[in-house]
Design a protein around this motif. Structure first.
Motif, short mmCIF file in Angstrom:
data_model
loop_
_atom_site.label_atom_id
_atom_site.label_comp_id
_atom_site.label_asym_id
_atom_site.label_seq_id
_atom_site.Cartn_x
_atom_site.Cartn_y
_atom_site.Cartn_z
N LEU A 457 0.86 -1.00 -0.27
CA LEU A 457 -0.10 -0.23 -0.03
C LEU A 457 0.92 0.94 0.17
O LEU A 457 1.60 1.04 0.85
N PHE A 458 -0.17 2.16 -0.74
CA PHE A 458 1.14 3.51 -1.03
C PHE A 458 0.54 4.67 0.15
O PHE A 458 -1.12 5.03 0.34
N LEU A 459 1.33 5.37 0.61
CA LEU A 459 0.35 5.96 1.44
C LEU A 459 1.42 7.28 0.91
O LEU A 459 2.60 7.87 0.85
N GLN A 473 -13.61 5.98 4.62
CA GLN A 473 -12.01 6.40 4.92
C GLN A 473 -11.40 5.01 5.81
O GLN A 473 -10.27 5.90 5.61
N VAL A 474 -12.03 4.71 6.80
CA VAL A 474 -10.95 3.68 7.33
C VAL A 474 -10.50 2.41 6.31
O VAL A 474 -9.43 2.36 6.26
N ILE A 475 -11.36 2.26 5.66
CA ILE A 475 -11.77 0.73 4.88
C ILE A 475 -11.18 1.29 3.35
O ILE A 475 -10.91 -0.18 2.78
N ASP A 490 -16.19 -3.56 13.62
CA ASP A 490 -16.05 -2.54 13.72
C ASP A 490 -15.38 -2.10 15.38
O ASP A 490 -14.80 -1.14 15.44
N ASP A 491 -14.76 -3.52 15.85
CA ASP A 491 -14.25 -3.09 17.36
C ASP A 491 -12.34 -3.11 16.77
O ASP A 491 -11.72 -2.77 17.10
N ARG A 492 -12.25 -3.45 15.19
CA ARG A 492 -11.29 -3.29 14.96
C ARG A 492 -11.14 -2.38 14.70
O ARG A 492 -9.93 -1.42 14.04
N ILE A 493 -12.10 -1.29 13.49
CA ILE A 493 -11.77 0.02 13.76
C ILE A 493 -11.83 1.07 14.51
O ILE A 493 -10.77 1.83 13.74
N ILE A 494 -12.49 0.45 14.92
CA ILE A 494 -11.95 1.87 16.62
C ILE A 494 -10.96 1.62 17.14
O ILE A 494 -10.73 2.57 17.72
N GLN A 495 -10.00 0.37 17.49
CA GLN A 495 -8.81 0.58 17.65
C GLN A 495 -7.93 0.70 16.93
O GLN A 495 -7.39 1.25 17.78
N PHE A 496 -8.06 0.87 15.54
CA PHE A 496 -7.02 0.99 14.63
C PHE A 496 -7.76 2.97 14.96
O PHE A 496 -6.04 3.71 14.91
N LEU A 497 -8.15 3.22 14.97
CA LEU A 497 -8.34 4.65 15.62
C LEU A 497 -7.22 5.28 16.39
O LEU A 497 -7.27 6.13 16.75
N GLU A 498 -7.86 4.40 17.64
CA GLU A 498 -6.81 5.08 19.01
C GLU A 498 -5.58 4.62 18.22
O GLU A 498 -4.99 5.15 18.78
N LEU A 499 -4.99 3.33 18.28
CA LEU A 499 -3.76 3.40 17.49
C LEU A 499 -3.16 5.00 16.90
O LEU A 499 -2.19 5.03 17.01
N ALA A 500 -4.56 5.72 15.77
CA ALA A 500 -3.96 6.20 14.72
C ALA A 500 -3.47 7.93 16.08
O ALA A 500 -3.01 8.46 15.31
N GLY A 501 -4.30 7.60 17.05
CA GLY A 501 -4.48 8.81 17.44
C GLY A 501 -6.01 9.85 17.69
O GLY A 501 -5.74 10.50 17.32
N ALA A 535 -4.21 5.42 10.89
CA ALA A 535 -5.92 4.65 10.45
C ALA A 535 -6.11 3.61 9.63
O ALA A 535 -6.51 1.61 9.90
N ARG A 536 -6.05 4.09 8.67
CA ARG A 536 -6.64 3.24 6.94
C ARG A 536 -5.44 2.33 7.59
O ARG A 536 -5.74 0.68 6.43
N LEU A 537 -3.99 2.04 6.86
CA LEU A 537 -2.77 1.71 7.25
C LEU A 537 -3.27 0.24 7.84
O LEU A 537 -2.95 -1.14 7.28
#
Length: 617
Positions: A457-459, A473-475, A490-501, A535-537
């Protein structure tokens, strides 16, 4: 090797009503009518049946006055009542058929627009066509306007012409027969000769209009694009206090547009004069044709009532035949618009087909044709390798100077690569070549992994946020139907939003699936946008993450947290950046020195160079 270079100042043939127009118009009709059983063909056939029935009713309505003359002259009260009743029935039928005619034309307009626009979208979003059109080519102006506006206007104009055009051959044949029976050969010959002269005159007058309309639509797109540019970059312009200069430049585009519009209006004046002249002359011509058999004594044996009825009937036949021809002449103004839009859309389709053909003919990853509809399919190659670069040289499509020359390396899983160098040395350009947005000047590039999850994946340097909900936005760029919905996802997305701040976005948006009515770029800060992209990554979890200064708007502490999370999730990093703080997260450094030179060194064992090219040393 084909080259996708930006074409500058390419001389193009001015669009006209010529054979090229016929070819482009026919190619568009093949899109609108793909098969005999398509809905558009069925609607078109229905319209044909309705318009033919409508013409039969119109003929009966047209000859009614001759019957009224006859019964009134004979004072036939019973016949008069019957005619009034018949007239009411015919009028109701005629008004109903006319309404159905307009209704089907409007339905065809919507269906045509849907078919044509979706066809253009299919070609536009296939592979990298949209990128090439907007970034690497200058021979096609405003592709967005051609798809969104020109296609709509073409379908609208064709729908207004449809009923008149499809019924014209039948009505002209029918009324030519009746005109011949009423006036002899002189009537049809006179009317046909009148039409030929009018057609030639209008063809001459229409020639300059098509090219001017083409230019006007180009300037319309430029003017609209300038306003879009200001809307997207309003804050940056405001920081520069650039209102006056943007005002001046926007007005400059407006003046160019208005000057072309005035030129078009001036050229259309002569066309309108010709059209209106032929309209009024047609009325006089009908009476001249009717008068010939009367003054030659053919109808001397008729009573005044019979003669009045005959004159009324013949007048209707001749006038309607002339009207059929004048309607075709009147369509010349609409036809000039259709020609302009046809050239713009046809040209766009041809260029998109040409771009796609070049991209399919040459695939830097494998040397074979590539299925652009399978962006997440895996390419064959070593399981532990993302890219193989062998004697690669590349340059910008806008310059002949090589950015990097004879570069060779392998990007393997677990070996984190950092690309550094001064501005303009070709760091982001290297990613464009790896991602096949640009073609290599020489050498070999192979991408051995897939795009997306489980691959690469390219950012990009500028965060891209699409329209839609927070979940979308996340997926992104997965399709909406791809990820599993429900509490696990949903739990995965919320977890990664938290990790990304950026878990605070859940409260601001009202939830993952709440539709927001704002522009993400206006609401989020640059740092928040970069965090959301991380968070998407995290959600997609590719094996290889290519980061083009993806943390430039963040503090070193936030940057460290995101890099550590990427490595904890098992990603191999290929980073572009200027900060020395990110060196510790990488194993190998590729330094682009400019002038085609480069250096590849180990970061953790900096005593030696793995590969070195410096012709000046």
């Amino acid at each position: 090797m084909p080259r996708l270079e930006k074409i500058k100042g390419k001389g193009t043939k001015r669009p006209r009503l010529d054979w090229k127009f016929v070819q482009r118009f026919c190619s568009i009709q093949k899109v609108l009518f793909p098969s005999w059983t398509s809905p558009n063909v069925i609607m078109f056939g229905t319209l044909l049946g309705i318009t033919l029935t409508e013409q039969l009713i119109i003929y009966q309505v047209g000859v009614l006055p001759s019957h009224f003359y006859y019964v009134l002259a004979d004072k036939d009260y019973s016949g008069f009542k019957n005619l009034v009743g018949m007239a009411m029935v015919l009028i109701i039928l005629n008004s109903t058929l006319k309404s159905l005619d307009q209704y089907i034309c409007n339905q065809m307009y919507v269906s045509w627009r849907k078919t044509l626009t979706e066809s253009l979208h299919t070609a536009y979003f296939k592979g990298r066509v949209y990128y090439t059109l907007n970034v690497l080519r200058e021979d096609i102006d405003n592709p967005d306007q051609r798809i969104s506006q020109d296609a709509e206007r073409l379908c609208k104009q064709m729908s207004t012409m449809a009923s008149r055009l499809i019924v014209s051959p039948f009505t002209l044949t029918y009324y030519t027969y009746h005109c011949f029976n009423s006036t002899g050969w002189i009537g049809p010959v006179s009317i046909f000769g009148y039409f030929v002269i009018g057609t030639i005159a209008n063809k001459i007058l229409m020639g300059p209009i098509v090219s001017t309309l083409f230019e006007q639509e180009k300037l319309e797109g430029d003017f609209r694009f300038k306003h879009m540019q200001i809307r997207v970059n309003a804050e940056s312009a405001a920081f520069y206090r650039a209102g006056k200069v943007e005002h001046m430049r926007t007005n400059r585009r407006l003046q160019a547009l208005l000057q072309t519009q005035k030129s078009l209006i001036n050229k259309e004046l002569w066309l309108y004069i010709g059209v209106n002249t032929f309209d009024y002359l047609g009325g006089f011509l009908s009476y001249i044709i009717i008068a010939i058999p009367i003054f030659t004594g053919i109808y001397d044996g008729l009573t005044p009532g019979e003669l009045s009825a005959l004159i009324s009937k013949n007048a209707f036949v001749c006038i309607y035949l002339i009207n059929g021809f004048t309607q075709l002449i009147d369509l010349s103004t609409t036809l000039s618009d259709v020609a302009g839009y046809t050239h713009r859309i046809g040209e766009l389709r041809e260029v998109m087909d040409d771009i796609l053909r070049e991209q399919c003919d040459y695939d830097p990853a494998s040397g074979e044709s590539y299925d652009f509809d399978s962006d997440f399919d895996v390419h064959a190659g070593p399981l532990d390798t993302a890219f193989i670069v062998d004697h690669l040289s590349y340059k910008s499509p806008y310059s002949d100077q090589l950015l990097v020359e004879d570069l060779s390396l392998k990007i393997k899983q677990g070996t984190h690569l950092l690309v550094v160098g001064n501005t303009g040395t070709g760091k982001t350009s290297l990613l464009r070549v790896l991602n096949r947005l640009w073609e290599a000047h020489s050498g070999f590039v192979q991408m051995t992994t897939c795009f997306g999850p489980r691959g690469t994946l390219f950012l990009p340097q500028k965060p891209y946020l699409t329209d839609g909900t927070l979940r979308e936005q996340v997926i992104y760029p997965l399709k909406d139907i791809y990820p599993a919905s429900g509490s696990v996802d949903d739990d995965r997305i919320i977890q990664f939003l938290e990790l990304a701040g950026v878990s605070s976005l859940l409260k601001r948006t009202g939830g993952l699936d709440e539709v927001v009515d704002w522009n993400w770029y206006d609401v989020l800060s640059p740092g928040e946008m970069q965090r959301l992209c991380f968070a998407r990554l995290f959600y997609l979890q590719p094996k290889y993450a290519v980061l083009d200064e993806a943390t430039s708007a963040l503090t070193e502490g936030a940057e460290a947290q995101l890099y550590r999370t990427c490595k904890q999730l098992g990603m191999t990093l290929i980073s572009l950046g200027h900060r020395s703080s990110i060196e510790k997260y990488h194993d190998v450094q590729l330094k682009l020195c400019g002038g085609g030179r480069w250096e590849l060194t180990k970061i953790r064992a900096s005593s030696g160079s793995l590969n070195h090219r410096d012709e000046d040393m």
